[in-house]
Motif scaffolding. Structure first.
Motif, short mmCIF file in Angstrom:
data_model
loop_
_atom_site.label_atom_id
_atom_site.label_comp_id
_atom_site.label_asym_id
_atom_site.label_seq_id
_atom_site.Cartn_x
_atom_site.Cartn_y
_atom_site.Cartn_z
N VAL A 1 0.86 -1.18 0.00
CA VAL A 1 0.00 0.00 0.00
C VAL A 1 0.90 1.23 0.00
O VAL A 1 1.85 1.31 0.78
N GLU A 2 0.60 2.17 -0.87
CA GLU A 2 1.42 3.39 -0.99
C GLU A 2 0.58 4.63 -0.71
O GLU A 2 -0.53 4.78 -1.23
N GLY A 3 1.10 5.48 0.13
CA GLY A 3 0.51 6.80 0.39
C GLY A 3 1.65 7.79 0.57
O GLY A 3 2.81 7.49 0.26
N GLY A 4 1.36 8.96 1.07
CA GLY A 4 2.43 9.91 1.35
C GLY A 4 3.23 9.46 2.56
O GLY A 4 2.70 8.80 3.47
N ARG B 1 -8.34 -2.99 -1.04
CA ARG B 1 -8.87 -2.14 -2.12
C ARG B 1 -9.92 -1.18 -1.58
O ARG B 1 -9.97 -0.01 -1.98
N ALA B 2 -10.76 -1.66 -0.68
CA ALA B 2 -11.77 -0.78 -0.07
C ALA B 2 -11.09 0.31 0.76
O ALA B 2 -11.54 1.46 0.77
N LEU B 3 -10.02 -0.04 1.44
CA LEU B 3 -9.29 0.95 2.23
C LEU B 3 -8.70 2.04 1.33
O LEU B 3 -8.81 3.23 1.62
N VAL B 4 -8.09 1.63 0.22
CA VAL B 4 -7.50 2.59 -0.71
C VAL B 4 -8.59 3.49 -1.30
O VAL B 4 -8.37 4.69 -1.51
N ALA B 5 -9.76 2.93 -1.56
CA ALA B 5 -10.85 3.73 -2.12
C ALA B 5 -11.29 4.84 -1.16
O ALA B 5 -11.78 5.88 -1.60
N ARG B 6 -11.09 4.61 0.13
CA ARG B 6 -11.49 5.63 1.12
C ARG B 6 -10.44 6.73 1.26
O ARG B 6 -10.71 7.75 1.90
N HIS B 7 -9.27 6.53 0.70
CA HIS B 7 -8.18 7.49 0.86
C HIS B 7 -7.64 7.90 -0.52
O HIS B 7 -6.78 7.21 -1.08
N PRO B 8 -8.15 8.98 -1.09
CA PRO B 8 -7.63 9.44 -2.39
C PRO B 8 -6.12 9.66 -2.31
O PRO B 8 -5.59 10.13 -1.31
N GLY B 9 -5.44 9.29 -3.40
CA GLY B 9 -4.00 9.45 -3.44
C GLY B 9 -3.23 8.28 -2.87
O GLY B 9 -2.01 8.35 -2.75
N THR B 10 -3.93 7.21 -2.52
CA THR B 10 -3.26 5.99 -2.07
C THR B 10 -3.48 4.89 -3.11
O THR B 10 -4.45 4.92 -3.88
N PHE B 11 -2.57 3.92 -3.11
CA PHE B 11 -2.59 2.86 -4.12
C PHE B 11 -2.22 1.53 -3.46
O PHE B 11 -1.57 1.51 -2.41
N VAL B 12 -2.62 0.43 -4.10
CA VAL B 12 -2.27 -0.89 -3.60
C VAL B 12 -1.96 -1.82 -4.77
O VAL B 12 -2.66 -1.82 -5.78
N GLY B 13 -0.90 -2.58 -4.63
CA GLY B 13 -0.55 -3.61 -5.60
C GLY B 13 -0.42 -4.93 -4.89
O GLY B 13 0.09 -5.00 -3.77
N GLY B 14 -0.91 -6.00 -5.53
CA GLY B 14 -0.88 -7.32 -4.89
C GLY B 14 -0.20 -8.36 -5.75
O GLY B 14 -0.22 -8.28 -6.99
N SER B 15 0.40 -9.35 -5.11
CA SER B 15 1.11 -10.41 -5.82
C SER B 15 0.17 -11.58 -6.09
O SER B 15 -0.96 -11.64 -5.61
N ALA B 16 0.68 -12.54 -6.85
CA ALA B 16 0.04 -13.84 -6.94
C ALA B 16 0.30 -14.59 -5.63
O ALA B 16 1.13 -14.17 -4.82
N ARG B 17 -0.40 -15.68 -5.39
CA ARG B 17 -0.20 -16.45 -4.16
C ARG B 17 1.07 -17.28 -4.28
O ARG B 17 1.32 -17.93 -5.29
N HIS B 18 1.89 -17.21 -3.23
CA HIS B 18 3.16 -17.93 -3.19
C HIS B 18 3.29 -18.68 -1.89
O HIS B 18 2.63 -18.36 -0.89
N GLY B 19 4.18 -19.67 -1.87
CA GLY B 19 4.57 -20.28 -0.61
C GLY B 19 5.28 -19.24 0.24
O GLY B 19 5.85 -18.27 -0.27
N LEU B 20 5.26 -19.42 1.56
CA LEU B 20 5.89 -18.44 2.44
C LEU B 20 7.37 -18.27 2.14
O LEU B 20 7.93 -17.19 2.32
N SER B 21 8.01 -19.33 1.65
CA SER B 21 9.43 -19.21 1.28
C SER B 21 9.63 -18.33 0.05
O SER B 21 10.76 -17.92 -0.24
#
Length: 512
Positions: free
Chosen positions: A193-196, A241-261
């Motif tokens: 999640v990215e914000g200022g 995504r809902a959290l980012v929608a509540r805060h203009p100027g914030t962004f979120v990027g997500g990965s594919a699912r991976h093993g913890l390693s």
């Protein structure tokens, strides 16, 4: 001394005419007035004396310095006496213990006057000590809470760093004490999640509140605007995504699912998705597995080549091997400085680990071609490992595949022609500039000398190539290595030598 007609001394007389001292003292408990310095100053003025407030070690907390009997002071702060009154050098001194948290010695309130303490002034001192006790206990409690929060924050970062170097067992042990069940899973997604920078702590706190103990939330140690989330639960993506929608100027990027390693790999994917999120209306993006060159290679041949390339690492202890591989994965994706911050080590340690791996593999990680080849092997190992068919299961008696065989496969060459064919060969000839820039290690100055251009022209050509290729080149990392592999597949670059003088690991993947 003035008094009532019956001869009894009044409270006003005892305190120099300040009969309203209880109200004045209570005013200091209002939120705007809770300051021990102001209270000690008020006490000194009220009793017409000198006041000193010290902690259990003798350090002055407020008021003026006083020359005290240290043995007597120690008896009071140590709990052997509750209070004491002495006369010395023509001055009357009253010492009162101010209790604090159970694990701390009492503070000491000392009041010195030229006149003896009567009942009124003694009452003022005693009640002031009670008020100071409340404020000091509140301050101690707040400080303890802050220490606990810092400790919890440090533990979260430690867990993330253990996951980054594939030490899943230790990460689970650390997490079990404070967050039972958090890592009782085999797979997870990583989100960034990215914000200022100024709002990062508040964003991190809100992420923790929204996910309610179901994810590991860590402010990024490398980038001040990022919050990293390792989330085993599938619903985390929608909630973020809902959290980012509540805060203009914030962004979120997500990965594919991976093993913890594979947390380090997932983190790289989340950062890549975050770059895409900046261009999405909702400020959110998930990593999309595009056609990667390793997906187009024969699995058995790729497994054989990867195992052969990484075989020199097999003799290392498991934790050392995992440490070198995880550090190199991050070091190939990010600058040495940022990789170091993420892992919690120095940048010299990152470089030393990468140099050691390069030495074991007999390659030179200052060469972009070598970096791309090693990156291919590490990505292939991660992918094969997740399916349970890792390099260690390869038949070592069979001759290993060679890189040329993998890159000359028809699907790989078709992919490479399609990718590089996007580059125009007009007057700017971006393809030639990009190739020369790669050969010169991503250094614009050296490439400019090769081409006879100005260095700024080289940089501009590379920037222009990025949207055409849909790859980030100047930032380095996976996108750049794909473009390097495409050049190798088409024979437009010579393959890196299997061995070579190690000229060191640069601070960042790309120069100039």
């Amino acid at each position: 001394m003035a008094g009532r007609q019956d001869g009894t001394v009044t409270d006003a007389a005892r305190t120099g005419g300040r009969a309203r001292w209880p109200e004045e003292l209570l005013d200091h408990l209002r939120p705007a007035g809770r300051d021990i310095g102001r209270i000690t100053a008020w006490l000194a003025d009220t009793v017409r004396g000198t006041v000193c407030l010290r902690d259990g070690t003798g350090t002055r907390l407020a008021g003026s310095a006083l020359d005290l009997d240290e043995e007597l002071a120690a008896d009071i702060t140590g709990g052997r006496l509750g209070s004491a009154a002495v006369e010395t050098a023509g001055r009357h001194v009253r010492l009162v213990a101010v209790a604090r948290a159970d694990h701390l010695p009492s503070a000491l309130l000392a009041v010195s006057r030229t006149e003896p303490f009567d009942r009124g002034t003694a009452d003022v001192v005693a009640h002031t000590a009670a008020v100071l006790e409340l404020l000091l206990r509140a301050r101690d409690t707040a400080a303890a809470g802050d220490r606990l929060q810092r400790a919890a924050s440090d533990l979260r970062l430690a867990i993330l760093q253990l996951l980054m170097v594939e030490d899943v067992v230790s990460a689970r042990r650390v997490a079990a004490g404070l967050w039972p069940g958090l890592l009782d899973t085999e797979t997870a997604c990583v989100y960034v999640v990215e914000g200022g920078p100024e709002q990062r702590d508040a964003l991190a706190a809100e992420c923790r509140a929204v996910l309610a103990g179901r994810a590991l939330v860590v402010p990024c140690p490398a980038l001040d605007a990022h919050v990293i989330i390792v989330a085993p639960v599938a619903a985390a993506g929608d909630e973020l995504r809902a959290l980012v929608a509540r805060h203009p100027g914030t962004f979120v990027g997500g990965s594919a699912r991976h093993g913890l390693s594979g947390t380090a790999t997932a983190y790289g994917q989340a950062v890549s998705a975050l770059a895409v999120a900046h261009f999405r209306p909702d400020g959110a993006a998930a990593y999309v597995e595009r056609t990667r060159p390793e997906r187009l290679m024969a699995p058995e041949a790729l497994r054989s080549w990867t195992a052969a390339l990484l075989r020199p690492l097999d003799e290392l202890p498991h934790h050392t091997r995992a440490e070198l591989l995880a550090t190199t994965r991050l070091g190939l994706e990010f600058t040495a400085v940022n990789a170091a911050k993420i892992l919690g080590v120095s940048r010299n340690t990152v470089r030393a680990r990468m140099e050691r791996l390069a030495g074991l593999l007999g390659t030179d990680l200052s060469d972009l071609r070598a970096r791309a080849v090693v990156h291919l092997a590490l990505n292939s190992q991660e992918g094969l490992g997740e399916t349970g068919t890792g390099p260690g299961r390869t038949d070592r008696t069979a001759p290993p595949a060679v890189l040329g065989d993998l890159l000359s496969a028809a699907p790989v060459r078709t992919w490479a022609r399609h990718l590089l064919g996007r580059l125009p060969t007009d007057t700017r000839d971006l393809r030639t500039t990009v190739r020369a820039w790669i050969v010169d290690g991503g250094n614009a100055e050296r490439a400019a000398q090769t081409l006879g251009f100005h260095a700024q022209t080289v940089r501009e050509h590379v920037r222009c190539a990025e949207p055409v290729l849909e790859r980030q080149l100047l930032a380095g990392g996976s996108d750049l290595y794909e473009v390097v592999l495409a050049h190798l597949a088409l024979g437009e670059l010579e393959a890196p030598p299997p061995c070579g003088a190690n000229r060191g690991v640069p601070d960042s993947p790309v120069h100039g």
